[in-house]
Scaffold this motif. Structure first.
Motif, PDB file in Angstrom:
ATOM      1  N   GLY A  18       0.791  -1.213   0.000  1.00 28.67           N
ATOM      2  CA  GLY A  18       0.000   0.000   0.000  1.00 28.67           C
ATOM      3  C   GLY A  18       0.826   1.266   0.000  1.00 28.67           C
ATOM      4  N   VAL A  19       2.052   1.192   0.533  1.00 23.59           N
ATOM      5  CA  VAL A  19       2.866   2.405   0.626  1.00 23.59           C
ATOM      6  C   VAL A  19       3.505   2.777  -0.706  1.00 23.59           C
ATOM      7  N   TRP A  20       3.487   1.863  -1.664  1.00 22.08           N
ATOM      8  CA  TRP A  20       4.078   2.161  -2.960  1.00 22.08           C
ATOM      9  C   TRP A  20       3.022   2.787  -3.854  1.00 22.08           C
ATOM     10  N   ARG A  21       3.506   3.597  -4.786  1.00 25.26           N
ATOM     11  CA  ARG A  21       2.587   4.251  -5.719  1.00 25.26           C
ATOM     12  C   ARG A  21       1.929   3.189  -6.590  1.00 25.26           C
ATOM     13  N   LYS A  22       0.625   3.074  -6.497  1.00 25.19           N
ATOM     14  CA  LYS A  22      -0.096   2.062  -7.271  1.00 25.19           C
ATOM     15  C   LYS A  22      -0.933   2.742  -8.344  1.00 25.19           C
ATOM     16  N   ARG A  23      -0.989   2.118  -9.482  1.00 28.32           N
ATOM     17  CA  ARG A  23      -1.777   2.643 -10.596  1.00 28.32           C
ATOM     18  C   ARG A  23      -2.927   1.682 -10.882  1.00 28.32           C
ATOM     19  N   ASN A  24      -4.100   2.211 -10.927  1.00 29.15           N
ATOM     20  CA  ASN A  24      -5.253   1.413 -11.329  1.00 29.15           C
ATOM     21  C   ASN A  24      -5.471   1.614 -12.828  1.00 29.15           C
ATOM     22  N   MET A  25      -4.557   1.005 -13.599  1.00 29.55           N
ATOM     23  CA  MET A  25      -4.602   1.193 -15.041  1.00 29.55           C
ATOM     24  C   MET A  25      -5.761   0.401 -15.638  1.00 29.55           C
ATOM     25  N   PRO A  26      -6.504   0.995 -16.541  1.00 29.19           N
ATOM     26  CA  PRO A  26      -7.523   0.213 -17.253  1.00 29.19           C
ATOM     27  C   PRO A  26      -6.860  -0.718 -18.253  1.00 29.19           C
ATOM     28  N   GLY A  27      -7.530  -1.791 -18.556  1.00 32.05           N
ATOM     29  CA  GLY A  27      -7.004  -2.695 -19.571  1.00 32.05           C
ATOM     30  C   GLY A  27      -6.380  -3.939 -18.973  1.00 32.05           C
ATOM     31  N   VAL A  28      -5.525  -4.579 -19.773  1.00 32.26           N
ATOM     32  CA  VAL A  28      -4.980  -5.900 -19.450  1.00 32.26           C
ATOM     33  C   VAL A  28      -3.497  -5.769 -19.099  1.00 32.26           C
ATOM     34  N   LEU A  29      -3.116  -6.324 -17.951  1.00 34.06           N
ATOM     35  CA  LEU A  29      -1.717  -6.339 -17.544  1.00 34.06           C
ATOM     36  C   LEU A  29      -0.924  -7.275 -18.460  1.00 34.06           C
ATOM     37  N   TRP A  30       0.238  -6.780 -18.906  1.00 29.03           N
ATOM     38  CA  TRP A  30       1.081  -7.651 -19.736  1.00 29.03           C
ATOM     39  C   TRP A  30       1.814  -8.641 -18.845  1.00 29.03           C
ATOM     40  N   GLN A  31       1.555  -9.907 -19.107  1.00 30.31           N
ATOM     41  CA  GLN A  31       2.192 -10.996 -18.372  1.00 30.31           C
ATOM     42  C   GLN A  31       2.734 -12.020 -19.364  1.00 30.31           C
ATOM     43  N   ASP A  32       3.544 -11.531 -20.271  1.00 30.92           N
ATOM     44  CA  ASP A  32       4.252 -12.360 -21.259  1.00 30.92           C
ATOM     45  C   ASP A  32       3.383 -12.792 -22.432  1.00 30.92           C
ATOM     46  N   GLN A  33       2.230 -12.165 -22.655  1.00 29.43           N
ATOM     47  CA  GLN A  33       1.456 -12.463 -23.846  1.00 29.43           C
ATOM     48  C   GLN A  33       2.267 -12.029 -25.084  1.00 29.43           C
ATOM     49  N   PRO A  34       2.051 -12.677 -26.232  1.00 21.69           N
ATOM     50  CA  PRO A  34       2.759 -12.269 -27.457  1.00 21.69           C
ATOM     51  C   PRO A  34       2.516 -10.794 -27.771  1.00 21.69           C
ATOM     52  N   LEU A  35       3.566 -10.110 -28.193  1.00 19.59           N
ATOM     53  CA  LEU A  35       3.483  -8.671 -28.412  1.00 19.59           C
ATOM     54  C   LEU A  35       3.441  -8.273 -29.877  1.00 19.59           C
ATOM     55  N   ALA A  36       3.625  -9.215 -30.764  1.00 19.67           N
ATOM     56  CA  ALA A  36       3.666  -8.873 -32.188  1.00 19.67           C
ATOM     57  C   ALA A  36       2.363  -8.178 -32.600  1.00 19.67           C
ATOM     58  N   GLY A  37       2.503  -6.972 -33.115  1.00 18.81           N
ATOM     59  CA  GLY A  37       1.346  -6.214 -33.567  1.00 18.81           C
ATOM     60  C   GLY A  37       0.529  -5.586 -32.466  1.00 18.81           C
ATOM     61  N   LYS A  38       0.993  -5.647 -31.222  1.00 18.00           N
ATOM     62  CA  LYS A  38       0.244  -5.115 -30.082  1.00 18.00           C
ATOM     63  C   LYS A  38       0.864  -3.802 -29.587  1.00 18.00           C
ATOM     64  N   THR A  39       0.034  -2.963 -28.984  1.00 16.77           N
ATOM     65  CA  THR A  39       0.509  -1.730 -28.363  1.00 16.77           C
ATOM     66  C   THR A  39       0.644  -1.966 -26.868  1.00 16.77           C
ATOM     67  N   LEU A  40       1.840  -1.702 -26.369  1.00 18.06           N
ATOM     68  CA  LEU A  40       2.125  -1.902 -24.944  1.00 18.06           C
ATOM     69  C   LEU A  40       2.392  -0.548 -24.294  1.00 18.06           C
ATOM     70  N   LEU A  41       1.611  -0.238 -23.271  1.00 21.41           N
ATOM     71  CA  LEU A  41       1.843   0.957 -22.473  1.00 21.41           C
ATOM     72  C   LEU A  41       2.756   0.590 -21.306  1.00 21.41           C
ATOM     73  N   VAL A  42       3.901   1.228 -21.244  1.00 23.12           N
ATOM     74  CA  VAL A  42       4.801   1.113 -20.099  1.00 23.12           C
ATOM     75  C   VAL A  42       4.651   2.398 -19.285  1.00 23.12           C
ATOM     76  N   HIS A  43       4.421   2.268 -17.988  1.00 24.68           N
ATOM     77  CA  HIS A  43       4.234   3.470 -17.175  1.00 24.68           C
ATOM     78  C   HIS A  43       5.296   3.529 -16.076  1.00 24.68           C
ATOM     79  N   PHE A  44       5.689   4.750 -15.742  1.00 26.36           N
ATOM     80  CA  PHE A  44       6.692   4.929 -14.690  1.00 26.36           C
ATOM     81  C   PHE A  44       6.106   4.504 -13.358  1.00 26.36           C
ATOM     82  N   GLU A  45       7.031   4.232 -12.419  1.00 28.05           N
ATOM     83  CA  GLU A  45       6.571   3.731 -11.129  1.00 28.05           C
ATOM     84  C   GLU A  45       7.246   4.439  -9.965  1.00 28.05           C
TER      85      GLU A  45
END
Length: 500
Positions: free
Chosen positions: A213-240
């Protein structure tokens, strides 16, 4: 609540005492305090009345008022552990560390098995910088209370600070056995393993931080990337986390691009301009700006784990950040004017003050370096630490770059330009070292004895930055010795006796 033989007292006194105890047990601490204050006024010679008044006031959130009743209880009865524990706790909360330490030392002498007394004593030794005594206190705490996870976690922390990651990892794992899966302990184990060079297991455990809880948490909409194939996909990387982390890990965009992703990065607003030179980004957005559609998102600091980074496979591509050409030209001209057209053999940009405890180098440690022939020091310091320049201006020869240096809303654009014109950067562990390293500039980082996990142990280089050298304190808090070594190396560099 402290006990007392009250059978000798009147029924009314006993009834009042019991009502105070009942109020306390029910959480009505103000009412309990009112009762015990009245009784203490009636019978001031009874230590438990003062003790219970102090305990009630502390529990009611009135610690300043609790101090005198607790002290009076201890004057009347020196073997009163509940009062001594409460007094020590208040002093600790007030950051009156010396007196809190005395209180807990006496409590442990009086009653070594008092719950959490040894833990508190260990914490106080850590606060006051006595890691060896802290380790001993935590070890004794484990003997007394072996199933308290915090005892093992804190022993792990002090072992790590003393340079023993193997023992630290053992205690972090023990804490996780007792308090299964606790995020704080997982994160701590992760930093410990990464410091020891075990990135495969360390980065996985470090993911525990995202559940704290003490770390900055983001409630990002969408799907968390957990090693799904990335070819042709847009990946949002956000600072932490910090600014330096963005400089260090923005390089992963190139790795993700090679995996077929379209990579967009959401950065800290102040860094958008200086990060605009990073390669392989399909979009760069400041936090708060509208984001385009994306398929997956992931935290920047999770990429180490998701991409299987080890010290031997840290993404390269250095330099991957560059200064703006117009700024470089402007600052090159300004530096030339500051030097009166006589360029020294060695321009050294220095950054001595960081935001975390223990990382900052006292500016006075640069005094001898500033007097070396053919060496000129330039201040890259901003905001914090500038008071030392004012105090030591007559002793430490440092060229200041003016009030307009990085004074706008875009951080580091001037710093990057000045770094380009420097022959060497010498810095404490702060964001400047990551920017200089990402730019591929010769960078010497001076580290405290217990350095951050990303610098690992014992190494004098960094797998992340090929142009970087690490100088480590030989002893805790001894900046003079390590800066003496750095100054000797600068002198050799200035005379051409060594290479950068």
């Amino acid at each position: 609540m402290g006990g007392s033989a009250i059978s000798e007292f009147s029924p009314a006194f006993i009834e009042a005492f019991n009502s105070g105890a009942a109020h306390f047990q029910a959480g009505r601490f103000t009412e309990a305090a009112d009762v015990f204050r009245r009784l203490a006024n009636e019978r001031p010679e009874i230590p438990n009345l003062h003790g219970n008044l102090g305990l009630s006031l502390r529990a009611a959130g009135r610690p300043d008022e609790a101090l005198e009743p607790l002290r009076q209880a201890l004057r009347l009865r020196n073997d009163y552990p509940d009062a001594l524990n409460a007094l020590g706790g208040i002093l600790l909360d007030q950051r009156n560390l010396d007196h809190a330490l005395l209180a807990y030392q006496e409590l442990v002498r009086m009653k070594p098995d008092y719950p959490s007394a040894l833990l508190a004593l260990g914490n106080l030794y850590m606060f006051t910088g006595d890691a060896n005594r802290a380790r001993e206190a935590y070890r004794r705490a484990i003997l007394v209370e072996p199933e308290i996870a915090t005892n093992h976690n804190n022993l792990g922390a002090v072992c790590l600070s003393l340079g023993d990651p193997a023992e630290a990892a053992h205690h972090y794992r023990r804490a996780l056995v007792i308090d299964v899966g606790r995020p704080e302990y997982r994160k701590n184990l992760g930093t410990c393993l990464m410091m020891a060079g075990d990135y495969p297991n360390g980065t996985a455990a470090y993911e525990g931080r995202l559940e704290q809880g003490v770390w900055r948490k983001r409630n990002m909409p969408g799907v968390l990337w957990q090693d799904q194939p990335l070819a042709g996909k847009t990946l949002l990387v956000h600072f932490e986390q910090g600014l330096g982390d963005s400089f260090q890990y923005i390089r992963y965009a190139s790795v993700l691009r090679r995996m077929g992703a379209r990579v967009i990065y959401e950065c800290q607003p102040a860094l958008k301009r200086v990060l605009s030179t990073a390669p392989d980004l399909d979009g760069l957005f400041a936090f708060g700006e509208a984001l385009p559609p994306y398929d997956y998102y992931v935290s920047l600091m999770s990429l180490m784990h998701r991409l299987g980074t080890t010290p031997d496979t840290a993404p390269g591509g250095v330099p991957y950040l560059r200064a703006e050409p117009e700024r470089v030209a402007d600052w090159a001209d300004r530096l030339n004017r500051l030097e009166g057209g006589e360029r020294p053999r060695l321009r050294v940009g220095i950054n001595w003050h960081g935001n975390e405890t223990g990382k900052s180098i006292p500016l006075e440690c640069f005094e001898a370096m500033g007097r070396l022939p053919d060496v000129r020091l330039y201040s890259l310091q901003k905001v914090s630490g500038l008071n030392q320049l004012e105090q030591l201006r007559d002793r430490v020869r440092v060229t200041e770059l003016g009030a307009d240096f990085d004074s706008g809303p875009d951080a580091f654009v001037d710093t990057a330009a000045v770094i380009t014109s420097m022959d060497l950067i010498i810095t404490c562990d702060t964001s400047v070292c990551h920017l200089a390293g990402a730019m591929g500039r010769p960078t010497w980082v001076v580290l405290k004895w217990f350095a951050d996990w990303r610098w690992m142990q014992h190494r004098l280089d960094s797998p992340w930055y090929p142009t970087m050298r690490l100088f480590r304190q030989a002893r805790a808090n001894d900046w003079a010795e390590v800066m003496g070594r750095v100054t000797t190396q600068v002198a050799a560099l200035a005379t051409g006796a060594m290479t950068r």
